[in-house]
Design a protein around this motif. Structure first.
Motif, PDB file in Angstrom:
ATOM      1  N   THR A 178       3.118  10.135  -9.654  1.00  0.00           N
ATOM      2  CA  THR A 178       2.496  10.342 -10.967  1.00  0.00           C
ATOM      3  C   THR A 178       1.755  11.671 -11.015  1.00  0.00           C
ATOM      4  OG1 THR A 178       2.213   7.950 -11.211  1.00  0.00           O
ATOM      5  CG2 THR A 178       0.922   9.368 -12.664  1.00  0.00           C
ATOM      6  N   SER A 179       0.992  11.971  -9.971  1.00  0.00           N
ATOM      7  CA  SER A 179       0.252  13.221  -9.895  1.00  0.00           C
ATOM      8  C   SER A 179       1.195  14.419  -9.917  1.00  0.00           C
ATOM      9  CB  SER A 179      -0.604  13.241  -8.635  1.00  0.00           C
ATOM     10  OG  SER A 179      -1.273  14.458  -8.496  1.00  0.00           O
ATOM     11  N   PHE A 180       2.269  14.315  -9.183  1.00  0.00           N
ATOM     12  CA  PHE A 180       3.253  15.399  -9.140  1.00  0.00           C
ATOM     13  C   PHE A 180       3.898  15.624 -10.507  1.00  0.00           C
ATOM     14  CE2 PHE A 180       7.675  16.759  -8.483  1.00  0.00           C
ATOM     15  CZ  PHE A 180       7.447  17.985  -7.871  1.00  0.00           C
ATOM     16  N   GLN A 181       4.187  14.527 -11.213  1.00  0.00           N
ATOM     17  CA  GLN A 181       4.804  14.627 -12.534  1.00  0.00           C
ATOM     18  C   GLN A 181       3.874  15.309 -13.529  1.00  0.00           C
ATOM     19  OE1 GLN A 181       8.022  13.761 -13.278  1.00  0.00           O
ATOM     20  NE2 GLN A 181       7.579  14.827 -15.186  1.00  0.00           N
ATOM     21  N   LYS A 182       2.557  15.003 -13.426  1.00  0.00           N
ATOM     22  CA  LYS A 182       1.577  15.642 -14.303  1.00  0.00           C
ATOM     23  C   LYS A 182       1.542  17.151 -14.074  1.00  0.00           C
ATOM     24  CE  LYS A 182      -1.556  11.714 -14.998  1.00  0.00           C
ATOM     25  NZ  LYS A 182      -2.915  11.197 -14.764  1.00  0.00           N
ATOM     26  N   GLU A 183       1.590  17.555 -12.823  1.00  0.00           N
ATOM     27  CA  GLU A 183       1.591  18.978 -12.510  1.00  0.00           C
ATOM     28  C   GLU A 183       2.832  19.660 -13.085  1.00  0.00           C
ATOM     29  OE1 GLU A 183       1.156  19.670  -8.370  1.00  0.00           O
ATOM     30  OE2 GLU A 183      -0.750  18.601  -8.206  1.00  0.00           O
ATOM     31  N   VAL A 184       3.969  18.987 -12.961  1.00  0.00           N
ATOM     32  CA  VAL A 184       5.210  19.535 -13.509  1.00  0.00           C
ATOM     33  C   VAL A 184       5.113  19.688 -15.021  1.00  0.00           C
ATOM     34  CG1 VAL A 184       7.673  19.103 -13.865  1.00  0.00           C
ATOM     35  CG2 VAL A 184       6.633  18.672 -11.624  1.00  0.00           C
ATOM     36  N   ARG A 204       0.833  -1.207   0.000  1.00  0.00           N
ATOM     37  CA  ARG A 204       0.000   0.000   0.000  1.00  0.00           C
ATOM     38  C   ARG A 204       0.866   1.255   0.000  1.00  0.00           C
ATOM     39  NH1 ARG A 204      -4.880  -1.395   4.285  1.00  0.00           N
ATOM     40  NH2 ARG A 204      -5.704  -3.190   3.117  1.00  0.00           N
ATOM     41  N   THR A 205       1.956   1.165   0.780  1.00  0.00           N
ATOM     42  CA  THR A 205       2.834   2.331   0.848  1.00  0.00           C
ATOM     43  C   THR A 205       3.437   2.638  -0.510  1.00  0.00           C
ATOM     44  OG1 THR A 205       3.380   1.770   3.130  1.00  0.00           O
ATOM     45  CG2 THR A 205       4.853   3.300   1.993  1.00  0.00           C
ATOM     46  N   GLU A 206       3.906   1.547  -1.217  1.00  0.00           N
ATOM     47  CA  GLU A 206       4.497   1.752  -2.539  1.00  0.00           C
ATOM     48  C   GLU A 206       3.452   2.251  -3.528  1.00  0.00           C
ATOM     49  OE1 GLU A 206       6.545  -1.541  -4.061  1.00  0.00           O
ATOM     50  OE2 GLU A 206       8.181  -1.455  -2.611  1.00  0.00           O
ATOM     51  N   GLU A 207       2.257   1.708  -3.467  1.00  0.00           N
ATOM     52  CA  GLU A 207       1.193   2.106  -4.388  1.00  0.00           C
ATOM     53  C   GLU A 207       0.837   3.572  -4.161  1.00  0.00           C
ATOM     54  OE1 GLU A 207      -3.388   0.860  -5.587  1.00  0.00           O
ATOM     55  OE2 GLU A 207      -2.240  -0.334  -4.122  1.00  0.00           O
ATOM     56  N   LYS A 208       0.734   3.931  -2.883  1.00  0.00           N
ATOM     57  CA  LYS A 208       0.394   5.312  -2.567  1.00  0.00           C
ATOM     58  C   LYS A 208       1.489   6.254  -3.044  1.00  0.00           C
ATOM     59  CE  LYS A 208      -0.882   8.280   1.298  1.00  0.00           C
ATOM     60  NZ  LYS A 208      -1.089   8.364   2.742  1.00  0.00           N
ATOM     61  N   SER A 209       2.734   5.876  -2.849  1.00  0.00           N
ATOM     62  CA  SER A 209       3.854   6.706  -3.273  1.00  0.00           C
ATOM     63  C   SER A 209       3.879   6.849  -4.790  1.00  0.00           C
ATOM     64  CB  SER A 209       5.173   6.088  -2.799  1.00  0.00           C
ATOM     65  OG  SER A 209       5.193   6.016  -1.396  1.00  0.00           O
ATOM     66  N   PHE A 210       3.558   5.760  -5.500  1.00  0.00           N
ATOM     67  CA  PHE A 210       3.549   5.806  -6.967  1.00  0.00           C
ATOM     68  C   PHE A 210       2.472   6.760  -7.483  1.00  0.00           C
ATOM     69  CE2 PHE A 210       2.027   4.165 -11.052  1.00  0.00           C
ATOM     70  CZ  PHE A 210       3.196   4.243 -11.783  1.00  0.00           C
ATOM     71  N   VAL A 211       1.283   6.703  -6.887  1.00  0.00           N
ATOM     72  CA  VAL A 211       0.183   7.597  -7.292  1.00  0.00           C
ATOM     73  C   VAL A 211       0.555   9.049  -7.056  1.00  0.00           C
ATOM     74  CG1 VAL A 211      -2.184   8.283  -6.787  1.00  0.00           C
ATOM     75  CG2 VAL A 211      -1.592   5.860  -6.948  1.00  0.00           C
ATOM     76  N   GLU A 212       1.140   9.333  -5.903  1.00  0.00           N
ATOM     77  CA  GLU A 212       1.533  10.696  -5.594  1.00  0.00           C
ATOM     78  C   GLU A 212       2.615  11.193  -6.554  1.00  0.00           C
ATOM     79  OE1 GLU A 212       2.753  10.630  -1.570  1.00  0.00           O
ATOM     80  OE2 GLU A 212       0.710  10.626  -0.745  1.00  0.00           O
TER      81      GLU A 212
END
Length: 289
Positions: free
Chosen positions: A49-55, A39-47
């Protein structure tokens, strides 16, 4: 000797305890290695990805702003549809500019651009700093502040406008060299001037320049032509007039056919695509009867 014990000897209970502790530590390592928290890895991956989209989104915005910022200074007489879109001009404003330029006229100031295109003041204040007019237009504006006088020669003292060279025009009138070249080119195009008034059709020649030019030169050997009766002239005869193209010639013939003979050249203003600005020059080639 049999009574001497090894200093490495450990009691059986201690050996069992050490063995159990080793097994516990080994089991903990195995569990930690093979069962990480997904769950920790999945949550980190989602965050991430979201950050990369904003960039990426911020990069696109910055790229667009950079493109707008990099628009270089330009002559507003030559605005293409694409550049007009970049600047924020509407299709109607561009159409007004194109119609004005197609008439052989030039825009030489920000005020004139406003009058022709009817662009909003807010947009004009944004794009006008990018306007760059030829140096000679600025020089002409400065010259207008001074009432320079020059001697107007008599008819006999003037040189023939149909024989003058480009070098003589540059020497006497001090117009830009490309304007002098246009005068010669237009004279050759129409087969020679018939009247001084035809200088009005030279693109880019200002009124003060034309007046000064005519103070030194005039038409002394006009082109010899046989005037055609506009009411009887064929389409082929009409298109020989420098100011009438094939389509306008067809419109003239249709108008006469539907409305009868033309009694005044101003009636031609009712014909689509016909400009009344050149009536006086057209009258040099045509008659009404």
């Amino acid at each position: 000797m049999k009574n001497i014990r090894s200093h490495f000897e450990i009691h059986t209970r201690f050996r069992n305890g050490i063995f159990l502790l080793s097994m516990l530590l080994f089991s903990s390592v195995i569990l930690f290695y093979f069962y990480p928290n997904p769950r920790t890895e999945e949550k980190s991956f989602v965050e991430l990805t979201s950050f990369q989209k904003e960039v990426d989104s911020l990069k696109k915005i910055a790229h667009k702003e950079t493109k707008i910022f990099k628009i270089k200074p330009f002559n507003p007489n030559f605005i293409s549809d694409y550049k007009g879109y970049q600047l924020g001009l509407s299709p109607q404003e561009l159409d007004r500019l194109n119609i004005y330029r197609n008439e052989g006229k030039w825009i030489n100031s920000v005020t004139q651009f406003k009058q022709v295109t009817m662009v909003s003041d807010s947009l004009l204040s944004t794009i006008s700093p990018l306007f760059r007019f030829p140096d000679w237009t600025t020089q002409n504006k400065r010259r207008k502040r001074f009432n320079k006088t020059y001697t107007i020669k008599t008819y006999s003292e003037k040189q023939d406008l149909n024989l003058v060279t480009q070098e003589q025009i540059l020497e006497k009138v001090k117009v830009p060299d490309f304007i002098a070249q246009r005068i010669i080119n237009y004279r050759n195009k129409i087969g020679g001037f018939i009247d001084d008034i035809q200088l009005q059709d030279v693109s880019g020649l200002y009124e003060n320049q034309r007046k000064k030019l005519l103070s030194f030169f005039t038409v002394k050997t006009p082109q010899r032509i046989e005037k055609q009766n506009i009411n009887n002239a064929s389409v082929n005869q009409l298109i020989e007039v420098p100011y009438i193209d094939f389509e306008v010639a067809l419109e003239i013939r249709d108008y006469i056919k539907n409305n009868g003979s033309i009694s005044n050249f101003k009636e031609l203003g009712k014909i689509k695509g016909f400009s009344l600005d050149k009536i006086d020059r057209i009258a040099l080639y045509l008659t009404l009867n």
